[in-house]
Structures are given as C-alpha cells and as structure tokens.
Design an enzyme around this catalytic site. Structure first.
Site, short mmCIF file in Angstrom:
data_model
loop_
_atom_site.label_atom_id
_atom_site.label_comp_id
_atom_site.label_asym_id
_atom_site.label_seq_id
_atom_site.Cartn_x
_atom_site.Cartn_y
_atom_site.Cartn_z
N SER A 1 -53.26 33.87 72.50
CA SER A 1 -53.14 34.83 71.40
C SER A 1 -54.50 35.28 70.87
O SER A 1 -54.69 36.45 70.53
CB SER A 1 -52.30 34.23 70.26
OG SER A 1 -52.90 33.03 69.78
N ASP B 1 -62.78 32.71 76.05
CA ASP B 1 -61.47 32.08 76.01
C ASP B 1 -61.30 31.31 74.70
O ASP B 1 -62.27 31.03 74.00
CB ASP B 1 -61.30 31.12 77.20
CG ASP B 1 -59.84 30.87 77.56
OD1 ASP B 1 -58.94 31.35 76.83
OD2 ASP B 1 -59.59 30.21 78.59
N GLY B 2 -60.08 30.98 74.39
CA GLY B 2 -59.76 30.24 73.18
C GLY B 2 -59.74 28.74 73.44
O GLY B 2 -60.17 28.26 74.49
N ASP C 1 -57.30 25.00 72.18
CA ASP C 1 -56.28 24.36 71.35
C ASP C 1 -56.93 23.36 70.39
O ASP C 1 -56.46 23.15 69.28
CB ASP C 1 -55.23 23.69 72.23
CG ASP C 1 -54.48 24.71 73.08
OD1 ASP C 1 -53.92 25.66 72.49
OD2 ASP C 1 -54.49 24.60 74.31
N GLY D 1 -52.42 25.03 76.30
CA GLY D 1 -51.18 25.26 75.55
C GLY D 1 -50.38 26.42 76.11
O GLY D 1 -49.15 26.44 76.03
N GLY D 2 -51.08 27.36 76.73
CA GLY D 2 -50.42 28.51 77.35
C GLY D 2 -50.19 28.33 78.84
O GLY D 2 -49.79 29.28 79.52
N GLU E 1 -58.04 29.03 84.18
CA GLU E 1 -59.08 29.12 83.15
C GLU E 1 -60.30 28.28 83.54
O GLU E 1 -61.45 28.73 83.41
CB GLU E 1 -58.53 28.64 81.80
CG GLU E 1 -57.53 29.60 81.18
CD GLU E 1 -56.85 29.04 79.93
OE1 GLU E 1 -56.26 29.84 79.20
OE2 GLU E 1 -56.92 27.82 79.70
#
Length: 219
Positions: A30, A81-82, A84, A96-97, A103
């Site tokens: 997200s 990138d993110g 968690d 989490g995705g 990644e």
C-alpha cells in the site's frame, strides 16, 4: 496526518531519490502504491521500472510506466519498497503482501534500498509482526516443524499463492535480536524459498512518515 496521508507523504518524498533517465526498482504494498502514483507524475523523466510483483506491474503499466524484465537489467540505482517492521539497524521484516522473494531479488540488484514506511512500522526488536516464510508446497509441514525448533509458531497463510506458485508460513512469537543470523538459518532449511527478513541486505535510507512530516534516516 492520518496513516494514509503519511504513506502518501513518504511516497512523494522518495521521488527526490529518482535520477533522470534511470531504471527504478519498485516494491509492493500500500505504501509503494503511493510511490507508484507519485512516480507517474515524472514518468517521462525515467527509462523504466523493474517490478517485484504482478500487482505492482499492473499498477505501473496502468499509469503508463514501462516495466522491464530484471533479466534484461545489470543494475540500477534505487529500489523503493515498504516494510512491515524496521529496526534501528535498518533491518526489516517484509512479506505481508506475499511478494518477499521477488522483493529480495530486485533489492539485491539495486545500488541503494530506499525504505518508505509510516512511523507505526518502527520497532526496537522485530517479531511482533509475524515473520513470513515462502515455502515450496511439498515442504510446508517439514519447514513448519523446523521453525518450531527455532522457537516460532508458524501458521499457514491459507488461500494465498505467491507469484512463484508457493505458499506462506507466518511465524508468530519470535523476538528477533540477531536478524542477520536468523535470516541465514531459516534460508538454509530445505524447502524454504526465502524468509521475509531483510537483514543481510537491509535499507540504506528510510523515509519515515509521522504526524509531524517525513524523517530521513540513513545507514
């Protein structure tokens, strides 16, 4: 700022690391979606993107951003990138995705890893967020038994098939005090595709969104 506003703020802030006429590595999730949306505003200034998931590829292409195969790229400057969870050592839990393997591969090719996250993802010790482990379906129960020996409580993420046609175990109950060592140990279990610990290759820059704005942390 709300959590969504913080995600948009860090997505926008990451544009400062995008150099003209370069290829950009793009993560999944997200927060990354906010970066992709921001990237569309300068799509004519970049060569292309390398994507870490089918979902990100679809979003990039829908916004008119060219996506190239990683096999056709030798290296690129940044991967955005993110996370968690992210600790003070710039080590992360991701997955989490369910896109952790791709990644990790795309991140390995990039010169710099730019982590974008809101302040709720910052932790002193990782493990409260269940640690994702991507596994070959045949090996799922064997890997789960091995993870229990390490002190974790693995839970099969039912109904989820990764882009690599594999499955996910989410490992609860860990307090990860040596992420680099644990990453190596779990990755050596036969049947593990990869673990969602990004410690051997952590972030170089973290852009953290909070109600006060965006804070930049560098390794």
């Amino acid at each position: 700022m709300t959590q969504d506003e913080m995600k948009k703020a860090v997505g926008q802030a990451a544009l400062a690391y995008v150099q003209p006429n370069t290829i950009i590595g793009v993560g999944t999730g997200s927060t990354v979606n906010c970066f992709i949306d921001a990237l569309a505003s300068i799509k004519d200034q970049i060569k292309a993107a390398v994507s870490s998931s089918e979902a990100s590829t679809a979003r990039l292409q829908a916004l008119g951003i060219t996506v190239v195969d990683l096999n056709d790229v030798t290296e690129f400057d940044i991967y955005v990138d993110g996370a968690d969870e992210i600790n003070p050592h710039m080590e992360m839990i991701k997955g989490g995705g369910a896109a952790l393997t791709r990644e990790k591969i795309v991140a390995a090719v990039a010169k710099r890893f730019i982590c974008i996250a809101d302040a709720t993802k910052q932790v002193e010790v990782m493990g409260k967020f269940p640690l994702p482990v991507e596994v070959i379906p045949l090996a799922r129960e064997y890997v789960a038994r091995e993870l229990r020996k390490l002190g974790g409580n693995p839970v099969y993420r039912e109904g989820v098939i990764t882009d690599n046609q594999c499955q996910i175990l989410d490992v609860h109950g860990l307090q990860i005090t040596n992420a680099k060592a644990l990453e190596l140990v779990i990755n050596q279990i036969p049947g593990v595709v990869t673990v969602g610990l990004f410690a051997q290759r952590g972030a170089d820059v973290a852009l953290i969104g909070s109600p006060d704005g965006v804070t930049t942390i560098t390794k």
